[in-house]
Design an enzyme around this catalytic site. Sequence first.
Site, short mmCIF file in Angstrom:
data_model
loop_
_atom_site.label_atom_id
_atom_site.label_comp_id
_atom_site.label_asym_id
_atom_site.label_seq_id
_atom_site.Cartn_x
_atom_site.Cartn_y
_atom_site.Cartn_z
N ARG A 1 38.26 43.74 45.58
CA ARG A 1 38.50 44.84 44.64
C ARG A 1 38.34 44.35 43.20
NH1 ARG A 1 42.65 46.34 41.57
NH2 ARG A 1 44.38 45.24 42.56
N ARG B 1 37.93 38.55 40.84
CA ARG B 1 39.11 37.79 41.25
C ARG B 1 38.83 36.77 42.35
NH1 ARG B 1 43.21 42.97 40.86
NH2 ARG B 1 43.17 43.02 38.60
#
Lengths: 584, 249
Positions: A386, A285
Amino acid sequence: MANGKVIVIGGGLAGLMTTVKALEAGLEVELFAYGPSKRSHSACAQGGLNAAVNTMGEGDTTWEHFDDSIYGGDFLANQTPVKGMCDTAPDIVYLFDRMGTMFNRSGEGRIQVRRLGGVQYHRTVFSGATTGQQLLYTLDEQVRRFEDEGMVTRYEGWEFLSAVQDDNGVCMGITAQELTSMEIRAFKADAVVMATGGPGMMFGETTNSTLNTGYAAAQAYMQGVKYANGEFIQIHPTAIPGADKNRLMSESARGEGGRVWTYKDGKPWYFLEEWYPAYGNLVPRDVASRAIFKVCVDLGLGVDGKNMVYLDLSHKDPKELDDKLGGILEIYEKFGGQDPRKVPMKIFPAMHYSMGGLWVDFDQMTNIPGLFAAGECDYQFHGANRLGGNGMLSAIYGGLSAGKGVVGYVKNQRPSDKSAALEQEVLKQKEDFKAILQMDGSENPYAIQNELGDWMTKNVTVVRYNDRLKKTDEKLQELTERFEKIKINNHNLWCNQNAVFIRQLWGRLQLARVVTLGALARDESRGAHYKPEFIERDDENWLKTTIADYSPNGPKLSYEEVDIQYIKPRVRKYDVDKEETMHA
Amino acid sequence: MPKTVQLKIKRQEVPESQPYWEEFEVPYQKNMNVISALMEIQLKPVNVKGQATTPVVWDCSCLEEVCGACSMIINNKARQACSALVDDLEQPITLEPLTKFPVACDLMVDRQIIFDYLKRAKAWIDVDGYFFSGPGPKVSETTRRFAYDLSRCMSCGCCMEACPNFNEKSAFMGPAIIGQVRLFTLHPTGQTSKDQRLEALGGKGGIGDCGNSQNCIEICPKGLPLRRAIGEMNREVFGYKVKKWLKAD
C-alpha cells in the site's frame, strides 16, 4: 423502516462512511463498535489522504494516481476498484472539506498538498500530522447529527461474535456481546457491513491500536468468508520501538524533507538517497523497510550497533515543522524523550497494515450474500504493497462503496424472516463463552500471545524464508494445541476482559496460519512479500490473488485471476523515474 | 535484585460495590509507561502480598495519546496512562478511575455524557448531503490553525475531571464542549447555523456555569486553546442574547 435495516460493525473511517451513506438513503442503521468512534484506530493515521486535486499546478491527474497505486502495489490489486478509488479521491476530499475537516491551507486559502512515498507529485492532503483523527472526527460528528435525529443507534462497547445466515445462506444479522455486562444478544438486519480494521495484534509488536485484534475478520473467515492475499503485510519503515507498542513516525516526516541515515566510515550515509536517486527518502514502504533491514541486519551498520537508523528533521524550520508535523513530533518528544526539531529520531521498521483481508466483490460484498466488508479488513485496493496516503482513502472509498452496495442490495434481496437461526446462534455463542470461563488448564493466554507475536514478527515480516515459515506454521499449530489448556484467572460475569482476550486469541491463531501458509506457498518476491530464495517477481506463476478457505485443519489455498485490464504489468523499480520503466 | 515498579491501584468490581486499594509490584523495563505496567499485571495477576487476584480492568486503544481512551488519575492528576512514563513518576504510582464519571469496573469509567453533550451543543457542520458538489468554503491558514488546535479534542474527559464546576450536582457541560462550539462557529458553514449552538451554550449547563478556575487549560493533554475559546464564546453568547432580546422587544 420501510427501506431496510443495516448493521455496521466498526466505528472507524470505513464504518462511519458506510453508515452515513446508508442513512442518507433512508436505511435504518445500527452501529456496533468496541467503544466511542473517537477511540478507533483511524485516529492513528497521520500523513494524509491521496487525491489528485492538482492544487500546485504540477499537472497531476487521477490516472497518474491510479498508475502509481497499481505500480506501488506491484500489480497484484484488481484494477477496476483501484481506478474507481483514484477517480473519486478529489471528490472525497471536497466532501470532507464541506463537512468541516481542517485541512492545511495554502496562502490563497486552498487545500494544501504534500508528497508521500512512491509518488513524484504533491498529492497528499493533510491536517497537520493527525489527518486520520481529523477525518474520523468529521464523520463521527455527522453520525452524531443523525443520532440526534434518532436515525441511528450506536452500540458502543460491544464485540461482534458471529454473522448469522438464514436457511439459504443469506446473512440475516449478527450476534454480539456487551463487554461490561457480558450479555450476548442477536440482532436482525437486512444486510451487515464489517468495517473492523486490521489484524495487527497478531504480530504483538505493531503500530496498531490494542483494539486491532483482527477477531471479527477471523470469525468471518472461520464462518466461510474467503480471506484474500493474507500474506501481504506492510511493515512501516519508520516506527519508534516501545515496550507496549511501536509508535508510528509518519511517512510525512520524509514528505516534509526528513532524511534517513546512519554512520558509515564515521560519516553520515544517506543510503536511501544513494540507492534510489529518483525517489530518495520517498521510496515506497516495502522498499524503505528492506533497505533499513539490509543496513542494520546484513551490514551491521545500525546506530550504536543496534537495530535502528536516524530519521532526521533537525535541518528544517521548527515553525514549519510544527504546522505540518506537530502531532508526530509531540509523540516523539513525549515517548522518546528528545526534541526531534533538534536531534535526529531513532527509528526501525514495524508491522503496520494488512493489504490482505476479507475477499469482496467490486460492490464490497463478501461471498456470503448480504455480508459486506470495507476498510482495512478487506483486501480490495492495495495489492502487494500500500502507498502512504492510500489507506485512509481506501477506508473512505470502501465505506462509500459498501454504503452504496448495501443500499442496492436491500432493494432487491432480503433474508428470509425465519429467526430460528438467530436464537440458535445466541445459544451457541453463550455455550462457547461459558466454555472459556471454565478453562482450567495451565497455560497463560498472554504468554501464548507473546509467543505468537514473537514468531510472526521474526519470521513473517520483512524477509521470509521457506524453512522458517514452515517452522512458524508448526509453532502456530503447537500454540493452537496449547490454547486448549489455557487457565482463565477471571470468572467474573462483569467486564471480563480476559475471557474476551482468550476468544480473540483463538481467531488470531487461525488467521496467523493464513498469513504464514500464504507466504510459504508464494515462491516469488512481490511488494511487501520478499523471499531472498525467490528474489524476482514471477508474473507467469504468481500474478494471482491468494484465496484462503477455512477448514478445521488449516486454511485451504486457491488462486484467482487478477483484473489487469487497464495497465500492463511492468518491472517495478524506484532507482529511476517511472517513465523509464514504461519503455523498458 | 532486579528493578521493580510499585503500583497502588484503586479497584472496584462492579458499579454498586465499594472500591478498595490493591498494591502490585511488577518488573521494570526501560521507557515503560503505566500501560505496560498494567500489562505486566495482566500477564501475572498476583498482588504484592503474593495473592492471586483478577487482572486490573482499564480502557485503552491507541497508546499514543491520540484516541483519549486511557484517561485515569495517576498520582492525583487526571491524564492519559499511555503518555505517563514510569521514570517520571513518584512511586508507588497510584492509579484511580476518573471521579466525575460512573465507574464501570476498576479504572474503566463510562464517559457517554461527553457525547450526549456534544449532541446537545450540535457540534457538527450541517451539510446538505453526502453527494459530491465541489469544494467547501475557502479558509485562511490562520483560521485553520486555531480551528485545528480546537479540533484535536479527544473527548478524554480530563478537563471535566479537573473542572470544579463539572460535577453530578451541576448541569455544566464542561470546557471541552465550549471548545467544540467555538470550533463549529469558526467554520464558514458552521457560522450560518451558529444560533442553535449559541442557544445551547447560553442555556442551562452552558458557558454561564463556567467559574473561570482555568483548571482545564492546565490539565488538557493536548494543550487546546481553551482560554481563548472560552473568552470568545462568552462574548459571542452575550452578543447573541442581546440580539435575541432586541428582536423579542
